[in-house]
Write an enzyme that holds these catalytic residues in place. Structure first.
Site, PDB file in Angstrom:
ATOM      1  N   ASP A 298       0.873  -1.160   0.000  1.00 37.00           N
ATOM      2  CA  ASP A 298       0.000   0.000   0.000  1.00 37.00           C
ATOM      3  C   ASP A 298       0.930   1.235   0.000  1.00 37.00           C
ATOM      4  O   ASP A 298       2.112   1.126   0.344  1.00 37.00           O
ATOM      5  CB  ASP A 298      -0.870  -0.050   1.259  1.00 37.00           C
ATOM      6  CG  ASP A 298      -1.660   1.206   1.467  1.00 37.00           C
ATOM      7  OD1 ASP A 298      -2.361   1.619   0.532  1.00 37.00           O
ATOM      8  OD2 ASP A 298      -1.554   1.803   2.562  1.00 37.00           O
ATOM      9  N   LEU A 299       0.404   2.376  -0.384  1.00 40.30           N
ATOM     10  CA  LEU A 299       1.258   3.570  -0.463  1.00 40.30           C
ATOM     11  C   LEU A 299       1.153   4.424   0.803  1.00 40.30           C
ATOM     12  O   LEU A 299       2.050   4.445   1.643  1.00 40.30           O
ATOM     13  CB  LEU A 299       0.862   4.382  -1.706  1.00 40.30           C
ATOM     14  CG  LEU A 299       1.584   5.704  -1.916  1.00 40.30           C
ATOM     15  CD1 LEU A 299       3.064   5.489  -2.176  1.00 40.30           C
ATOM     16  CD2 LEU A 299       0.967   6.460  -3.091  1.00 40.30           C
ATOM     17  N   ASP A 300       0.000   5.077   0.897  1.00 44.60           N
ATOM     18  CA  ASP A 300      -0.210   6.028   1.979  1.00 44.60           C
ATOM     19  C   ASP A 300      -0.240   5.300   3.325  1.00 44.60           C
ATOM     20  O   ASP A 300      -1.091   4.443   3.540  1.00 44.60           O
ATOM     21  CB  ASP A 300      -1.548   6.748   1.711  1.00 44.60           C
ATOM     22  CG  ASP A 300      -1.924   7.681   2.818  1.00 44.60           C
ATOM     23  OD1 ASP A 300      -1.027   8.151   3.529  1.00 44.60           O
ATOM     24  OD2 ASP A 300      -3.135   7.939   2.975  1.00 44.60           O
TER      25      ASP A 300
ATOM     26  N   THR B  21       1.349  10.323   3.388  1.00 47.46           N
ATOM     27  CA  THR B  21       0.585  11.324   2.644  1.00 47.46           C
ATOM     28  C   THR B  21      -0.778  11.565   3.290  1.00 47.46           C
ATOM     29  O   THR B  21      -1.487  12.496   2.910  1.00 47.46           O
ATOM     30  CB  THR B  21       0.410  10.900   1.163  1.00 47.46           C
ATOM     31  OG1 THR B  21       0.334   9.475   1.090  1.00 47.46           O
ATOM     32  CG2 THR B  21       1.563  11.374   0.305  1.00 47.46           C
TER      33      THR B  21
ATOM     34  N   LYS C 115     -10.956  -0.585  -2.179  1.00 43.73           N
ATOM     35  CA  LYS C 115     -10.766  -1.441  -1.015  1.00 43.73           C
ATOM     36  C   LYS C 115     -11.980  -1.183  -0.101  1.00 43.73           C
ATOM     37  O   LYS C 115     -12.396  -0.025  -0.021  1.00 43.73           O
ATOM     38  CB  LYS C 115      -9.483  -1.052  -0.259  1.00 43.73           C
ATOM     39  CG  LYS C 115      -8.202  -1.168  -1.094  1.00 43.73           C
ATOM     40  CD  LYS C 115      -7.022  -0.514  -0.362  1.00 43.73           C
ATOM     41  CE  LYS C 115      -5.805  -0.401  -1.253  1.00 43.73           C
ATOM     42  NZ  LYS C 115      -4.683   0.328  -0.645  1.00 43.73           N
TER      43      LYS C 115
ATOM     44  N   LYS D  60      -8.813   6.449   5.409  1.00 43.49           N
ATOM     45  CA  LYS D  60      -7.576   5.823   4.920  1.00 43.49           C
ATOM     46  C   LYS D  60      -7.873   4.654   3.993  1.00 43.49           C
ATOM     47  O   LYS D  60      -8.663   3.770   4.336  1.00 43.49           O
ATOM     48  CB  LYS D  60      -6.712   5.352   6.091  1.00 43.49           C
ATOM     49  CG  LYS D  60      -6.032   6.512   6.765  1.00 43.49           C
ATOM     50  CD  LYS D  60      -5.011   6.055   7.774  1.00 43.49           C
ATOM     51  CE  LYS D  60      -4.309   7.269   8.369  1.00 43.49           C
ATOM     52  NZ  LYS D  60      -3.418   6.887   9.454  1.00 43.49           N
TER      53      LYS D  60
ATOM     54  N   GLU E 124      -0.258  -3.328   4.554  1.00 45.61           N
ATOM     55  CA  GLU E 124      -1.350  -2.356   4.615  1.00 45.61           C
ATOM     56  C   GLU E 124      -1.451  -1.683   5.973  1.00 45.61           C
ATOM     57  O   GLU E 124      -1.252  -2.334   6.987  1.00 45.61           O
ATOM     58  CB  GLU E 124      -2.685  -3.089   4.387  1.00 45.61           C
ATOM     59  CG  GLU E 124      -3.322  -2.895   3.054  1.00 45.61           C
ATOM     60  CD  GLU E 124      -3.797  -1.481   2.758  1.00 45.61           C
ATOM     61  OE1 GLU E 124      -3.880  -0.648   3.682  1.00 45.61           O
ATOM     62  OE2 GLU E 124      -4.085  -1.207   1.590  1.00 45.61           O
ATOM     63  N   ASP E 125      -1.812  -0.396   5.973  1.00 46.72           N
ATOM     64  CA  ASP E 125      -2.006   0.300   7.246  1.00 46.72           C
ATOM     65  C   ASP E 125      -3.481   0.548   7.550  1.00 46.72           C
ATOM     66  O   ASP E 125      -3.804   1.059   8.616  1.00 46.72           O
ATOM     67  CB  ASP E 125      -1.292   1.659   7.229  1.00 46.72           C
ATOM     68  CG  ASP E 125      -1.996   2.645   6.318  1.00 46.72           C
ATOM     69  OD1 ASP E 125      -2.317   2.268   5.170  1.00 46.72           O
ATOM     70  OD2 ASP E 125      -2.254   3.781   6.753  1.00 46.72           O
TER      71      ASP E 125
ATOM     72  N   SER F  87      -2.329   0.759  -4.522  1.00 50.86           N
ATOM     73  CA  SER F  87      -2.818   1.965  -3.840  1.00 50.86           C
ATOM     74  C   SER F  87      -4.134   2.430  -4.422  1.00 50.86           C
ATOM     75  O   SER F  87      -4.360   2.327  -5.625  1.00 50.86           O
ATOM     76  CB  SER F  87      -1.776   3.084  -3.994  1.00 50.86           C
ATOM     77  OG  SER F  87      -2.322   4.321  -3.604  1.00 50.86           O
ATOM     78  N   ALA F  88      -4.990   2.988  -3.557  1.00 52.81           N
ATOM     79  CA  ALA F  88      -6.253   3.561  -4.022  1.00 52.81           C
ATOM     80  C   ALA F  88      -6.046   4.927  -4.672  1.00 52.81           C
ATOM     81  O   ALA F  88      -6.944   5.461  -5.322  1.00 52.81           O
ATOM     82  CB  ALA F  88      -7.209   3.702  -2.835  1.00 52.81           C
TER      83      ALA F  88
HETATM   84  P1  B16 Z   1      -6.405  10.167  -4.446  1.00 48.66           P
HETATM   85  P2  B16 Z   1      -3.626   4.245  -0.245  1.00 48.66           P
HETATM   86  C1  B16 Z   1      -5.434   6.217  -0.423  1.00 48.66           C
HETATM   87  O1  B16 Z   1      -4.123   5.738  -0.614  1.00 48.66           O
HETATM   88  C2  B16 Z   1      -5.488   7.143   0.765  1.00 48.66           C
HETATM   89  O2  B16 Z   1      -5.224   6.401   1.961  1.00 48.66           O
HETATM   90  C3  B16 Z   1      -6.856   7.754   0.873  1.00 48.66           C
HETATM   91  O3  B16 Z   1      -6.926   8.624   1.973  1.00 48.66           O
HETATM   92  C4  B16 Z   1      -7.159   8.507  -0.424  1.00 48.66           C
HETATM   93  O4  B16 Z   1      -8.450   9.082  -0.386  1.00 48.66           O
HETATM   94  C5  B16 Z   1      -7.061   7.535  -1.588  1.00 48.66           C
HETATM   95  O5  B16 Z   1      -5.764   6.954  -1.617  1.00 48.66           O
HETATM   96  C6  B16 Z   1      -7.338   8.185  -2.925  1.00 48.66           C
HETATM   97  O6  B16 Z   1      -6.336   9.130  -3.200  1.00 48.66           O
HETATM   98  O7  B16 Z   1      -7.394  11.223  -4.082  1.00 48.66           O
HETATM   99  O8  B16 Z   1      -4.988  10.674  -4.555  1.00 48.66           O
HETATM  100  O9  B16 Z   1      -6.842   9.387  -5.654  1.00 48.66           O
HETATM  101  O10 B16 Z   1      -3.602   4.155   1.246  1.00 48.66           O
HETATM  102  O11 B16 Z   1      -4.568   3.251  -0.884  1.00 48.66           O
HETATM  103  O12 B16 Z   1      -2.257   4.216  -0.857  1.00 48.66           O
HETATM  104 MG    MG Z   2      -2.810   3.223   3.249  1.00 48.65          MG
END
Ligand code: B16
Ligand code: MG
Length: 212
Positions: free
Chosen positions: A8-10, A16, A144, A44, A168-169, A113-114
């Site tokens: 996962d990224l964030d 972030t 997710k 998240k 994953e966090d 990542s989302a």
């Molecule tokens: P964006 P992850 C997610 O990243 C974030 O945790 C979540 O807070 C955010 O809304 C989502 O990505 C979408 O991000 O607006 O940049 O498309 O944890 O899946 O890496």
């Molecule tokens: Mg995350």
């Protein structure tokens, strides 16, 4: 046998979440809605539009699809501005060492990542070249806890889900990994419901290797 590790990224590679929070808070307050750190935990791993829907529901506000697109776009413009200064200095502790250790042991590495800015962020962090497959919010449809993001990664790398571990966090990400039939490793200060294993952070790459 685990052959692929999907990150996962964030919250796993970089924090972030603090920027997402600042920008959602600014947008929410422009609509008269107040959101706090606790509510932010629920955002998240949740996609941009789903996050906006949750904020609007909290405030009991209804918007048309067109208005929602405009609001999400405004938040994203602010978020992208926050990413301007991102560099390898923003990597969370042990991330680069962990990726290099996995590479040296011939594990394949994926991003799951989302975020629609996922690929952009790992490029800014200087780690893009270490990834064998990148799946971000542009590469799949279902958010997710649906496992699509991770299953797409496994497919790209030509491995079965049972050969993948996910780091994953977020609770939604752990549920996605489990639903996808992958080894679910939670990362962060608190254990996550349903996880197979837990790491507080990635500061010791060998702790991760021992779980694979
Ligand atoms: P964006 P992850 C997610 O990243 C974030 O945790 C979540 O807070 C955010 O809304 C989502 O990505 C979408 O991000 O607006 O940049 O498309 O944890 O899946 O890496
Ligand atoms: Mg995350």
């Amino acid at each position: 046998m685990i052959q692929v590790v999907i990150f996962d990224l964030d919250g796993v590679l970089v924090d972030t979440a603090k920027y997402h929070f600042i920008c959602w808070q600014r947008l929410a307050s422009s609509l008269g809605i107040s959101i706090d750190e606790e509510f932010n935990q629920e955002l998240k791993g949740v996609s941009r539009m789903d996050s906006l829907d949750m904020i609007l529901a909290l405030g009991g506000i209804e918007k048309t699809d067109e208005e929602k697109l405009e609001l999400a776009d405004t938040k994203n413009k602010w978020y992208l501005r926050c990413l301007n200064e991102l560099s390898s200095e923003d990597l969370l502790e042990g991330v680069e060492e962990t990726l290099l250790e996995l590479k040296s042991r011939e594990f394949k590495i994926g991003l799951g990542s989302a975020s629609q800015s996922g690929e952009y962020v790992i490029k800014k962090l200087g780690i893009y070249d270490l990834f064998d497959a990148v799946v971000d919010g542009n590469g799949f449809q279902k958010s997710k806890p649906d496992p699509e993001v991770f299953l797409t990664g496994a497919q790209k790398l030509g491995v079965a889900p049972a050969e993948c571990a996910v780091l994953e966090d977020a609770p939604s990400g752990i549920l996605a990994a489990i639903a996808g039939g992958m080894l679910a490793i939670g990362v962060g200060s608190e254990p996550l419901p349903g996880e197979d294993h837990h790491l507080n952070d990635l500061s010791n790459p060998l702790s991760l290797i021992a779980l694979l």
